[in-house]
Design a protein around this motif. Structure first.
Motif, mmCIF file in Angstrom:
data_model
loop_
_atom_site.group_PDB
_atom_site.id
_atom_site.type_symbol
_atom_site.label_atom_id
_atom_site.label_comp_id
_atom_site.label_asym_id
_atom_site.label_seq_id
_atom_site.Cartn_x
_atom_site.Cartn_y
_atom_site.Cartn_z
ATOM 1 N N TRP A 7 52.678 40.836 47.375
ATOM 2 C CA TRP A 7 53.603 40.871 46.245
ATOM 3 C C TRP A 7 54.412 39.569 46.170
ATOM 4 O O TRP A 7 54.627 39.046 45.074
ATOM 5 C CB TRP A 7 54.537 42.070 46.350
ATOM 6 C CG TRP A 7 53.838 43.355 46.044
ATOM 7 C CD1 TRP A 7 53.214 44.187 46.922
ATOM 8 C CD2 TRP A 7 53.659 43.939 44.761
ATOM 9 N NE1 TRP A 7 52.668 45.258 46.274
ATOM 10 C CE2 TRP A 7 52.930 45.131 44.935
ATOM 11 C CE3 TRP A 7 54.052 43.579 43.480
ATOM 12 C CZ2 TRP A 7 52.596 45.954 43.880
ATOM 13 C CZ3 TRP A 7 53.722 44.412 42.428
ATOM 14 C CH2 TRP A 7 52.993 45.578 42.624
ATOM 15 N N ARG A 8 54.858 39.089 47.325
ATOM 16 C CA ARG A 8 55.604 37.830 47.333
ATOM 17 C C ARG A 8 54.739 36.680 46.818
ATOM 18 O O ARG A 8 55.190 35.838 46.041
ATOM 19 C CB ARG A 8 56.090 37.515 48.762
ATOM 20 C CG ARG A 8 57.496 37.989 49.001
ATOM 21 C CD ARG A 8 58.012 37.539 50.340
ATOM 22 N NE ARG A 8 58.051 38.733 51.183
ATOM 23 C CZ ARG A 8 57.383 38.896 52.318
ATOM 24 N NH1 ARG A 8 56.663 37.939 52.807
ATOM 25 N NH2 ARG A 8 57.471 40.021 52.971
ATOM 26 N N ALA B 152 52.093 36.903 44.811
ATOM 27 C CA ALA B 152 51.793 37.067 43.385
ATOM 28 C C ALA B 152 53.007 36.735 42.523
ATOM 29 O O ALA B 152 52.886 36.033 41.507
ATOM 30 C CB ALA B 152 51.334 38.495 43.108
ATOM 31 N N LEU B 153 54.182 37.232 42.898
ATOM 32 C CA LEU B 153 55.371 36.995 42.086
ATOM 33 C C LEU B 153 55.890 35.572 42.213
ATOM 34 O O LEU B 153 56.671 35.123 41.367
ATOM 35 C CB LEU B 153 56.454 37.999 42.446
ATOM 36 C CG LEU B 153 56.102 39.469 42.129
ATOM 37 C CD1 LEU B 153 57.206 40.389 42.588
ATOM 38 C CD2 LEU B 153 55.811 39.661 40.661
ATOM 39 N N VAL C 244 51.117 33.935 37.214
ATOM 40 C CA VAL C 244 51.308 35.377 37.045
ATOM 41 C C VAL C 244 52.362 35.638 35.978
ATOM 42 O O VAL C 244 52.184 36.485 35.102
ATOM 43 C CB VAL C 244 51.695 36.035 38.390
ATOM 44 C CG1 VAL C 244 52.142 37.475 38.193
ATOM 45 C CG2 VAL C 244 50.535 35.979 39.359
ATOM 46 N N TRP C 245 53.462 34.883 36.030
ATOM 47 C CA TRP C 245 54.520 35.071 35.040
ATOM 48 C C TRP C 245 54.046 34.672 33.647
ATOM 49 O O TRP C 245 54.400 35.316 32.655
ATOM 50 C CB TRP C 245 55.769 34.296 35.441
ATOM 51 C CG TRP C 245 56.395 34.884 36.660
ATOM 52 C CD1 TRP C 245 56.373 34.388 37.916
ATOM 53 C CD2 TRP C 245 57.096 36.133 36.735
ATOM 54 N NE1 TRP C 245 57.024 35.236 38.788
ATOM 55 C CE2 TRP C 245 57.484 36.314 38.081
ATOM 56 C CE3 TRP C 245 57.441 37.103 35.809
ATOM 57 C CZ2 TRP C 245 58.191 37.429 38.504
ATOM 58 C CZ3 TRP C 245 58.151 38.217 36.244
ATOM 59 C CH2 TRP C 245 58.516 38.365 37.565
#
Length: 139
Positions: A80-81, A83-84, A89-90
């Motif tokens: 998750w870290r 990817a975010l 991704v954003w």
């Protein structure tokens, strides 16, 4: 019969009322069971094809599982870290939100206009009904 016996004795119709209440409760339970049995195929398919993959995908996001199914060790929030923290991704999330807004609003407006055209008595109303139902007929 004394006054005390008359006060403590149930009325004559009470036993009959109790048996009716028991019968209604039994019928209600039977109806509830029948309802759940009718819903069971949908609930089973819903669980197999939507709930289980969602839970399994969430679990896999906390492991190091590759697409080949190897390396199933628990890595916690590292995926998750990663990817975010990725700007792509954003960007893709913003594009998805923008696409959703731009496609949903016109679809709702077009559907409302077609529904109004189908319901009011215009000449050639068959054409509006045909244009509304054609996607269902062709599929």
């Amino acid at each position: 019969m004394t006054t005390a016996e008359a006060l403590s004795a149930p009325p004559q119709g009470a036993l009959q009322g109790d048996s009716l209440a028991v019968g209604r409760a039994r019928r209600r339970r039977s109806d509830n069971l029948r309802g759940w049995l009718y819903c069971a195929p949908f609930l089973l398919a819903f669980g197999i094809f939507l709930i289980w993959p969602t839970i399994y995908g969430l679990w896999m996001s906390f492991t190091g599982t590759s697409l080949a199914g190897t390396n199933t060790e628990f890595v916690g929030l590292a995926n998750w870290r990663e990817a975010l923290g990725d700007p792509q991704v954003w960007t893709s999330l913003a594009n998805t939100a923008w696409f959703t807004v731009l496609s949903t609003i016109p679809l709702v407006v077009v559907a409302m206009v077609l529904a109004v055209l189908v319901n009011i008595g215009l000449p050639g109303q068959w054409f509006w009904r045909l244009s509304f139902f054609m996607p269902f007929l062709l599929a």
